[in-house]
Design a protein around this motif. Structure first.
Motif, PDB file in Angstrom:
ATOM      1  N   LEU A  43       0.830  -1.202   0.000  1.00  0.00           N
ATOM      2  CA  LEU A  43       0.000   0.000   0.000  1.00  0.00           C
ATOM      3  C   LEU A  43       0.865   1.253   0.000  1.00  0.00           C
ATOM      4  CD1 LEU A  43      -2.702  -1.096   2.616  1.00  0.00           C
ATOM      5  CD2 LEU A  43      -2.752  -1.365   0.130  1.00  0.00           C
ATOM      6  N   HIS A  44       1.912   1.245   0.803  1.00  0.00           N
ATOM      7  CA  HIS A  44       2.826   2.387   0.825  1.00  0.00           C
ATOM      8  C   HIS A  44       3.417   2.640  -0.554  1.00  0.00           C
ATOM      9  CE1 HIS A  44       3.735   2.098   5.435  1.00  0.00           C
ATOM     10  NE2 HIS A  44       2.600   2.683   5.174  1.00  0.00           N
ATOM     11  N   ALA A  45       3.899   1.568  -1.198  1.00  0.00           N
ATOM     12  CA  ALA A  45       4.559   1.725  -2.495  1.00  0.00           C
ATOM     13  C   ALA A  45       3.597   2.285  -3.531  1.00  0.00           C
ATOM     14  CB  ALA A  45       5.136   0.384  -2.960  1.00  0.00           C
ATOM     15  N   LEU A  49      -6.296  -5.686  -7.846  1.00  0.00           N
ATOM     16  CA  LEU A  49      -6.782  -5.898  -6.490  1.00  0.00           C
ATOM     17  C   LEU A  49      -6.084  -4.944  -5.514  1.00  0.00           C
ATOM     18  CD1 LEU A  49      -8.652  -7.873  -4.833  1.00  0.00           C
ATOM     19  CD2 LEU A  49      -6.571  -9.199  -4.397  1.00  0.00           C
ATOM     20  N   ASN A  50      -4.775  -4.836  -5.623  1.00  0.00           N
ATOM     21  CA  ASN A  50      -4.024  -3.950  -4.737  1.00  0.00           C
ATOM     22  C   ASN A  50      -4.431  -2.482  -4.933  1.00  0.00           C
ATOM     23  OD1 ASN A  50      -2.485  -5.934  -3.438  1.00  0.00           O
ATOM     24  ND2 ASN A  50      -0.921  -5.922  -5.040  1.00  0.00           N
ATOM     25  N   HIS A  51      -4.643  -2.086  -6.180  1.00  0.00           N
ATOM     26  CA  HIS A  51      -5.080  -0.710  -6.443  1.00  0.00           C
ATOM     27  C   HIS A  51      -6.417  -0.410  -5.752  1.00  0.00           C
ATOM     28  CE1 HIS A  51      -1.966  -0.325  -9.542  1.00  0.00           C
ATOM     29  NE2 HIS A  51      -2.291   0.955  -9.666  1.00  0.00           N
ATOM     30  N   GLU A  52      -7.370  -1.303  -5.912  1.00  0.00           N
ATOM     31  CA  GLU A  52      -8.695  -1.047  -5.347  1.00  0.00           C
ATOM     32  C   GLU A  52      -8.661  -1.092  -3.815  1.00  0.00           C
ATOM     33  OE1 GLU A  52     -10.827   0.210  -7.026  1.00  0.00           O
ATOM     34  OE2 GLU A  52     -10.757  -0.512  -9.081  1.00  0.00           O
ATOM     35  N   TYR A  53      -7.883  -1.999  -3.260  1.00  0.00           N
ATOM     36  CA  TYR A  53      -7.768  -2.071  -1.810  1.00  0.00           C
ATOM     37  C   TYR A  53      -7.107  -0.798  -1.275  1.00  0.00           C
ATOM     38  CZ  TYR A  53      -7.054  -4.241   2.790  1.00  0.00           C
ATOM     39  OH  TYR A  53      -7.089  -4.523   4.136  1.00  0.00           O
ATOM     40  N   ASN A  54      -6.114  -0.308  -1.987  1.00  0.00           N
ATOM     41  CA  ASN A  54      -5.423   0.906  -1.547  1.00  0.00           C
ATOM     42  C   ASN A  54      -6.353   2.118  -1.579  1.00  0.00           C
ATOM     43  OD1 ASN A  54      -2.975   2.159  -0.626  1.00  0.00           O
ATOM     44  ND2 ASN A  54      -2.772   3.114  -2.620  1.00  0.00           N
ATOM     45  N   HIS A  64     -16.005  -1.545  -6.127  1.00  0.00           N
ATOM     46  CA  HIS A  64     -14.914  -1.742  -7.093  1.00  0.00           C
ATOM     47  C   HIS A  64     -13.979  -2.850  -6.609  1.00  0.00           C
ATOM     48  CE1 HIS A  64     -15.401   2.770  -8.405  1.00  0.00           C
ATOM     49  NE2 HIS A  64     -16.508   2.058  -8.544  1.00  0.00           N
ATOM     50  N   LEU A  65     -13.715  -2.857  -5.302  1.00  0.00           N
ATOM     51  CA  LEU A  65     -12.846  -3.896  -4.730  1.00  0.00           C
ATOM     52  C   LEU A  65     -13.495  -5.266  -4.858  1.00  0.00           C
ATOM     53  CD1 LEU A  65     -10.353  -4.802  -3.111  1.00  0.00           C
ATOM     54  CD2 LEU A  65     -11.638  -4.265  -1.021  1.00  0.00           C
ATOM     55  N   ARG A  66     -14.795  -5.347  -4.609  1.00  0.00           N
ATOM     56  CA  ARG A  66     -15.487  -6.629  -4.734  1.00  0.00           C
ATOM     57  C   ARG A  66     -15.372  -7.173  -6.155  1.00  0.00           C
ATOM     58  NH1 ARG A  66     -19.899  -8.963  -6.539  1.00  0.00           N
ATOM     59  NH2 ARG A  66     -20.694  -7.040  -7.487  1.00  0.00           N
ATOM     60  N   LEU A  67     -15.568  -6.309  -7.138  1.00  0.00           N
ATOM     61  CA  LEU A  67     -15.457  -6.732  -8.531  1.00  0.00           C
ATOM     62  C   LEU A  67     -14.040  -7.157  -8.871  1.00  0.00           C
ATOM     63  CD1 LEU A  67     -17.666  -3.934 -10.134  1.00  0.00           C
ATOM     64  CD2 LEU A  67     -18.275  -6.351  -9.852  1.00  0.00           C
ATOM     65  N   ALA A  68     -13.038  -6.415  -8.367  1.00  0.00           N
ATOM     66  CA  ALA A  68     -11.638  -6.781  -8.608  1.00  0.00           C
ATOM     67  C   ALA A  68     -11.316  -8.114  -7.949  1.00  0.00           C
ATOM     68  CB  ALA A  68     -10.717  -5.680  -8.075  1.00  0.00           C
ATOM     69  N   PRO A 128      -8.487 -13.585  -2.377  1.00  0.00           N
ATOM     70  CA  PRO A 128      -7.876 -12.292  -2.065  1.00  0.00           C
ATOM     71  C   PRO A 128      -7.223 -12.227  -0.691  1.00  0.00           C
ATOM     72  CG  PRO A 128     -10.005 -11.972  -3.117  1.00  0.00           C
ATOM     73  CD  PRO A 128      -9.879 -13.434  -2.853  1.00  0.00           C
ATOM     74  N   ASP A 129      -7.727 -13.003   0.270  1.00  0.00           N
ATOM     75  CA  ASP A 129      -7.145 -13.002   1.610  1.00  0.00           C
ATOM     76  C   ASP A 129      -5.692 -13.462   1.611  1.00  0.00           C
ATOM     77  OD1 ASP A 129      -9.381 -12.017   2.849  1.00  0.00           O
ATOM     78  OD2 ASP A 129     -10.252 -13.995   3.213  1.00  0.00           O
ATOM     79  N   GLN A 130      -5.271 -14.127   0.531  1.00  0.00           N
ATOM     80  CA  GLN A 130      -3.887 -14.593   0.446  1.00  0.00           C
ATOM     81  C   GLN A 130      -2.908 -13.452   0.200  1.00  0.00           C
ATOM     82  OE1 GLN A 130      -5.278 -18.211  -2.284  1.00  0.00           O
ATOM     83  NE2 GLN A 130      -3.126 -18.409  -1.752  1.00  0.00           N
ATOM     84  N   VAL A 131      -3.386 -12.300  -0.296  1.00  0.00           N
ATOM     85  CA  VAL A 131      -2.472 -11.199  -0.604  1.00  0.00           C
ATOM     86  C   VAL A 131      -2.838  -9.901   0.118  1.00  0.00           C
ATOM     87  CG1 VAL A 131      -1.816 -12.134  -2.855  1.00  0.00           C
ATOM     88  CG2 VAL A 131      -3.758 -10.563  -2.688  1.00  0.00           C
ATOM     89  N   LEU A 132      -4.062  -9.792   0.627  1.00  0.00           N
ATOM     90  CA  LEU A 132      -4.496  -8.558   1.270  1.00  0.00           C
ATOM     91  C   LEU A 132      -4.470  -8.695   2.788  1.00  0.00           C
ATOM     92  CD1 LEU A 132      -7.580  -7.618  -0.948  1.00  0.00           C
ATOM     93  CD2 LEU A 132      -5.231  -6.774  -1.150  1.00  0.00           C
ATOM     94  N   ALA A 133      -4.355  -7.570   3.461  1.00  0.00           N
ATOM     95  CA  ALA A 133      -4.423  -7.560   4.911  1.00  0.00           C
ATOM     96  C   ALA A 133      -5.832  -7.939   5.360  1.00  0.00           C
ATOM     97  CB  ALA A 133      -4.057  -6.178   5.443  1.00  0.00           C
ATOM     98  N   PRO A 134      -5.973  -8.636   6.491  1.00  0.00           N
ATOM     99  CA  PRO A 134      -7.308  -9.028   6.973  1.00  0.00           C
ATOM    100  C   PRO A 134      -8.151  -7.848   7.419  1.00  0.00           C
ATOM    101  CG  PRO A 134      -5.618  -9.544   8.598  1.00  0.00           C
ATOM    102  CD  PRO A 134      -4.892  -9.135   7.354  1.00  0.00           C
ATOM    103  N   ALA A 135      -7.519  -6.722   7.668  1.00  0.00           N
ATOM    104  CA  ALA A 135      -8.235  -5.483   8.017  1.00  0.00           C
ATOM    105  C   ALA A 135      -7.344  -4.320   7.658  1.00  0.00           C
ATOM    106  CB  ALA A 135      -8.592  -5.457   9.508  1.00  0.00           C
ATOM    107  N   LEU A 136      -7.935  -3.144   7.494  1.00  0.00           N
ATOM    108  CA  LEU A 136      -7.148  -1.969   7.131  1.00  0.00           C
ATOM    109  C   LEU A 136      -6.137  -1.635   8.227  1.00  0.00           C
ATOM    110  CD1 LEU A 136      -9.784   0.469   5.601  1.00  0.00           C
ATOM    111  CD2 LEU A 136      -8.195  -1.028   4.396  1.00  0.00           C
ATOM    112  N   PRO A 137      -4.929  -1.231   7.832  1.00  0.00           N
ATOM    113  CA  PRO A 137      -3.949  -0.771   8.818  1.00  0.00           C
ATOM    114  C   PRO A 137      -4.421   0.540   9.453  1.00  0.00           C
ATOM    115  CG  PRO A 137      -2.931  -1.236   6.675  1.00  0.00           C
ATOM    116  CD  PRO A 137      -4.411  -1.212   6.468  1.00  0.00           C
TER     117      PRO A 137
END
Length: 399
Positions: free
Chosen positions: A194-196, A255-260, A291-295, A307-316
Motif C-alpha cells: 500500500l505504501h509503495a 486488487l491492490n489498487h482497489e484495496y489501496n 470496485h474492490l469486490r469486482l476486482a 484475495p485473503d492470500q495477498v491482502l491484509a485481513p483489516a485496514l492498517p
C-alpha cells in the motif's frame, strides 16, 4: 474497531453514476481550510488518476470483451471520482500556490510513510526521496515570494517547515541509478504494498502536473525551475515504481489498487476536519468497496486464489497528515549527503553521478540555485520558514 473492506457492502455499480449537478462540488476556501485538507485532496487526485490510467493499461492487454466492458464501467466512475476530488481545489489559487501544496504533500506524506514502513530497504527509499521533495518545497517557496510577493506559510501554515534539503542540483543522477530493487510479493507485508502504490501515484501526479503547467509561466526563471524539478520528478517515479514487484499479475495489481483506494478513503474519512470534504471521502469509500469486490472476483477467476492470500485481513491504522519536523531534521542531519549507486545508496559522488552532473549542467548554474540568488537580490535574503531551532547543517556531495 477493525475495518475489512472485503467484508463490507458498498454502493452497487449501477447506482454510482452521478449527474453534473452532483459532480459540481463546492471547492474549499483556500484562506480558511486546514492545509492538510488540501493535501488530502491532492493525494486522492493522484490516486484516482493512477486508478484510471492503470485500468486503461490493463484494458489494452485484456482479450476478454466482457471483462474489458466491466473495466470501462468502473473506470468511468473512477474518472468521475477524480473530477469531484480535483475540483475541490479552489480556482482562485495560482499554479504556484498549488505547486507548493503538491510539495507539502510530497514532504509530509512521504515522511509519514517512511516512519511507518516496516521494511528497512523500502524505508530507506522513502527517506531518500523525501529529502529531495523537501528541497523542492524550499525552491518553489522562494520563487513564490519572488514572483507573487507572498510567503509560503500562507499555504503550508506552520505545519511544514521550509528550508534547504538535499540540494536540488544534486538530484540529477544517471537514470540507471534511479532503479531500486523491488519488494518480494510473496514475502512483503501488505502494508508495504500500500505504501509503495501510494507514493508512486502521488509522485506520478506531481510529475504530470509539472509537465503540463511548467511552460504556462512567462518568467524565464519559473519556466526553467519547473523544467528542472519536473525532470527530477520523473526520476522519483522511476525510483518508486521500481519498488513494486513486477511479478504481480494484472489481476493482483488491480486488487491492490482497489484495496489501496479503500484504505486511503477510509483513512481520510477518519481524519478529515472539513465536513463537506469528509462526506465525499465517505461516499467514494462506499463506491470503492464495490470496485474492490469486482476486482476480487476477477482475481479469483483469473489467478485462482483467494484475495485473503495477498491482502491484509483489516485496514492498517489510517494514513495521517501531520507535522514531521523533528523527523525531517534528523534525516537532514544524517542523510543529506546520500546518493544512489545501482540499487543501493552511497555517500560518495561516484563516477556516474559526477558524469551526469557535468552533462546536465553544461558548465552553467542550474535554475534551482539561480532562483535562490534572484530572491536574495530582490528581498535581501532567501525565504525560509523555520519554526523551531537552528537549521541542521548537512554535508554536501563533492566529486
Amino acid at each position: 474497531m477493525s475495518f475489512d473492506p472485503l467484508q463490507e457492502r458498498g454502493i452497487p455499480l449501477d447506482e454510482q453514476l452521478r449527474t453534473w449537478r452532483e459532480l459540481n462540488v463546492t471547492p474549499i476556501d483556500p484562506d480558511a481550510a486546514d492545509p492538510y485538507t488540501r493535501c488530502r485532496i491532492i493525494t486522492m487526485n493522484g490516486i484516482e488518476v493512477e486508478a484510471v490510467m492503470f485500468s486503461h493499461h490493463l484494458a489494452r492487454h485484456c482479450a476478454d470483451l466482457e471483462v474489458e466492458r466491466q473495466l470501462a464501467r468502473v473506470r468511468y466512475i473512477e474518472a468521475q471520482q477524480q473530477k469531484a476530488v480535483n475540483w475541490l481545489l479552489p480556482g482562485s489559487s495560482s499554479v504556484l500556490e498549488t505547486t507548493i501544496a503538491y510539495e507539502q504533500v510530497a514532504v509530509d506524506l512521504t515522511a509519514w510513510v517512511a516512519r511507518m514502513e516496516p521494511d528497512p530497504y523500502l524505508k530507506q527509499a522513502y527517506q531518500f526521496g523525501v529529502l529531495e521533495d523537501f528541497d523542492h518545497l524550499y525552491r518553489y517557496a522562494n520563487l513564490y515570494e519572488m514572483i507573487e510577493r507572498r510567503k509560503a506559510e500562507k499555504i503550508v501554515g506552520q505545519l511544514t517547515e521550509v528550508m534547504p534539503g538535499r540540494p536540488t542540483y544534486q538530484h540529477h543522477r544517471d537514470p540507471i541509478d534511479n532503479v531500486r530493487r523491488p519488494y518480494e510479493r510473496r514475502e512483503t507485508e501488505p502494508l508495504s504494498r500500500l505504501h509503495a502504490l501510494t507514493i508512486m501515484a502521488a509522485e506520478q501526479q506531481t510529475m504530470n502536473f509539472y509537465m503540463n503547467v511548467g511552460p504556462t509561466y512567462m518568467e524565464p526563471i519559473a519556466r526553467q525551475l519547473y523544467q528542472e524539478i519536473g525532470l527530477i520528478e520523473e526520476e522519483h517515479v522511476t525510483h518508486y515504481e521500481s519498488l513494486v514487484d513486477p511479478g504481480e499479475s494484472w489481476w493482483e495489481m488491480l486488487l491492490n489498487h482497489e484495496y489501496n483506494e479503500c484504505y486511503l478513503y477510509h483513512s481520510f474519512m477518519e481524519t478529515e476536519s472539513e465536513p463537506k470534504v469528509r462526506a465525499i471521502w465517505e461516499l467514494h469509500l462506499m463506491m470503492e468497496l464495490e470496485h474492490l469486490r469486482l476486482a476480487a472476483e476477477l482475481f479469483k477467476r483469473f489467478d485462482g486464489r483467494d484475495p485473503d492470500q495477498v491482502l491484509a485481513p483489516a485496514l492498517p491504522p489510517p494514513v495521517t497528515f501531520e507535522p514531521n519536523k523533528g523527523y525531517l531534521r534528523d534525516l537532514l542531519t544524517t542523510q543529506v549527503d546520500v546518493t544512489t549507486l545501482g540499487t543501493g545508496y552511497v555517500r560518495e559522488a561516484h563516477e556516474r553521478f559526477t558524469r551526469m552532473q557535468e552533462a546536465i549542467m553544461g558548465g552553467e548554474q542550474p535554475p534551482s540555485e539561480r532562483v535562490i540568488e534572484h530572491n536574495r537580490a530582490i528581498n535581501g535574503r532567501e525565504y525560509r520558514l523555520e519554526t523551531e531551532g537552528p537549521h541542521p547543517v548537512g554535508v554536501r556531495l563533492t566529486p
